[in-house]
Enzyme design. Structure first.
Site, PDB file in Angstrom:
ATOM      1  N   GLU A  68       0.882  -1.165   0.000  1.00 16.50           N
ATOM      2  CA  GLU A  68       0.000   0.000   0.000  1.00 16.50           C
ATOM      3  C   GLU A  68       0.918   1.213   0.000  1.00 16.50           C
ATOM      4  O   GLU A  68       1.474   1.602   1.024  1.00 16.50           O
ATOM      5  CB  GLU A  68      -0.919  -0.024   1.225  1.00 16.50           C
ATOM      6  N   CYS A  94      -1.870   9.215   2.647  1.00 16.16           N
ATOM      7  CA  CYS A  94      -1.539   8.749   1.295  1.00 16.16           C
ATOM      8  C   CYS A  94      -2.688   8.940   0.319  1.00 16.16           C
ATOM      9  O   CYS A  94      -2.467   9.057  -0.891  1.00 16.16           O
ATOM     10  CB  CYS A  94      -1.089   7.287   1.328  1.00 16.16           C
TER      11      CYS A  94
END
Length: 482
Positions: A253, A287
């Site tokens: 991720e 993010c």
């Protein structure tokens, strides 16, 4: 033991014991709101890592053979403890990471929900029976993959680690988690909830240390069966390459640079308010944070005015202070990056409408920043800012906006604002991102998957897909003996 600020002493957790590590080597922990050293984090030696690997191997055998009912009961107890301790976990998180206390406490509470979801979803990790020849029983079964090595950053000190811990443990795996050395007390408080819930020794191990040394040792070990990582694209590529050398699957991720497309038929005022709220959450250190604002030329003036108004209404300060709505950046590195990206954009012709500078006070504070007329070649349009800097760019047609949005190697999150169902379908089909939100900028939810495409990684966390990486699929063909 705690400091005068109420910051707890940090320890590693190996084989069911809290420890300082073999040599007693430590690194300082800094409060980003004051720049004061508030504690120290122990750093693991190779012997400590080997002990964690041995514990994880033994813990896996125990946990794998524990009934699903028993595993689920322990994990629900851990979730209850996280909920009960959310206020304290949140306070420690704010001390070492900086985000406002309400954000920190909310993160802890959401974490408990994620754990409950994964624990219950593991009860539905069904196999299947496939029709076959007479006298043959053909089945597909799911089984835990084995000990997991997981690596997490500092921006979500409890939510990030728990997405990996909860999925691994729910699937029946053991796990070694390397927490961030910048936010170690929060992940330690999380691990303590699992330990106090009755998790067997060795099933969950927590270490800290020099990142490259720890990752190299854990990835290379034959004990480790899966690598799970959240962090930057460059580091993710390095870890994925190391895992590939020893044929180990990995869950990545990684970073993004999320575009926001505000279409000509959108209402610019609520769009701007929603986008600004998401942009400055956790000081932009997310993010999936919206980070490129592509606004139709007919709306850009009204959108920008409302966005600037929202930015100037933010109260920047210590996350423990009443009224603070945005805390400091996590470290000096992020401050330097914000200054560099802003200066480069201005040098190339951008205009700073508000902010654009670090605040003149102790702590790693940078003012919420809005820029317009940002040229396509500015570093800010290509490099994930990971901070409270928002570039707003006008576009003339949707084809142009989609080309810009998809023009980077990232593909984590994207956002769109429109009143047209047809446009929603077009955005859904053409935006290159693993996560898409329309008419809002909501974050991850535990009941649905999150993850990226292209350089933003592979694999999914959340939803039923979250357990896939932690389970192997086994075909069993049983020919009956007469």
């Amino acid at each position: 033991m705690t400091t005068d600020q109420g910051y707890p002493a940090v320890r590693m957790y190996i084989a069911g014991e809290w420890c300082r590590g073999g040599t007693g080597s430590t690194a300082p922990i800094v409060n980003p709101a004051t720049e004061e050293v508030i504690g120290e984090v122990p750093l693991a030696t190779t012997a400590d890592l080997d002990r964690a690997l041995g514990a994880a191997e033994e813990g896996f055998r125990v946990w794998r053979d524990t009934s699903v009912d028993r595993r689920t009961a322990i994990l629900h107890t851990a979730a209850d403890l996280i909920t009960e301790r959310a206020a304290e976990i949140g306070r420690v998180m704010t001390l070492e990471q900086g985000k406002p206390l309400a954000e920190s406490t909310g993160e802890a509470r959401r974490t408990a929900g994620t754990l409950r979801w994964h624990a219950d979803d593991a009860r539905r990790a069904y196999g299947r029976i496939i029709p076959s020849a007479p006298g043959t029983v053909l089945t597909v079964r799911r089984a835990p993959i084995g000990p997991v090595a997981a690596f997490v950053p500092w921006n979500f000190p409890v939510g990030g680690p728990n997405r990996k811990i909860s999925a691994a443990l729910s699937a029946g795996c053991s796990i070694i988690i390397k927490g961030s050395e910048e936010t170690p007390a929060t992940v330690a408080a999380l691990v303590r909830c699992y330990a106090d819930a009755g998790l067997p020794p060795g099933v969950l191990n927590l270490v800290f240390g020099e990142p490259a040394e720890v990752s190299a040792h854990l990835i290379a070990s034959p004990t480790t069966r899966l690598i799970a990582f959240t962090g930057s694209v460059p580091v993710g590529k390095l870890l994925a390459a190391e895992a590939g050398k020893v044929m180990k699957p990995s869950l990545m991720e990684l970073g993004g640079h999320a575009p926001v497309i505000v279409c000509a038929d959108a209402d610019p005022v609520p769009a701007a308010r929603n986008a600004a709220r998401a942009k400055f959450a956790n000081a932009g250190q997310v993010c999936t944070s919206p980070s490129r604002f592509l606004v139709h030329e007919s709306l850009v003036e009204e959108f920008t005015a409302e966005f600037v108004k929202a930015a100037e209404g933010i109260v920047v300060g210590d996350g423990l202070a009443d009224g603070t709505t945005m805390g400091p950046l996590a470290n000096e590195r992020r401050l330097t990056a914000m200054e560099r990206l802003t200066a480069d954009a201005v040098a190339r012709g951008a205009t700073v409408l508000t902010g654009g500078r670090r605040l003149d006070r102790a702590g790693y504070f940078f003012a919420p920043t809005v820029l317009t007329d940002v040229p396509a070649d500015a570093e800010l349009m290509h490099e994930e800012p990971f901070g409270p800097v928002a570039p707003i760019v006008a576009f003339t047609d949707l084809d142009e906006a989609l080309t810009t949005a998809n023009g980077l190697p990232y593909g984590l999150a994207a956002y769109g604002f429109t009143r047209s169902a047809a446009t929603v379908e077009r955005l859904s089909g053409e935006l290159e991102a693993g996560i898409l939100s329309i008419n809002h900028c909501g974050g991850s939810v535990h009941e649905a998957p999150s993850g990226g495409v292209k350089d933003s990684g592979y694999g999914r966390e959340g939803g039923p897909e979250a357990l896939d990486a932690y389970l192997i699929t086994k075909r069993v063909s049983h020919q009956l003996v007469p």
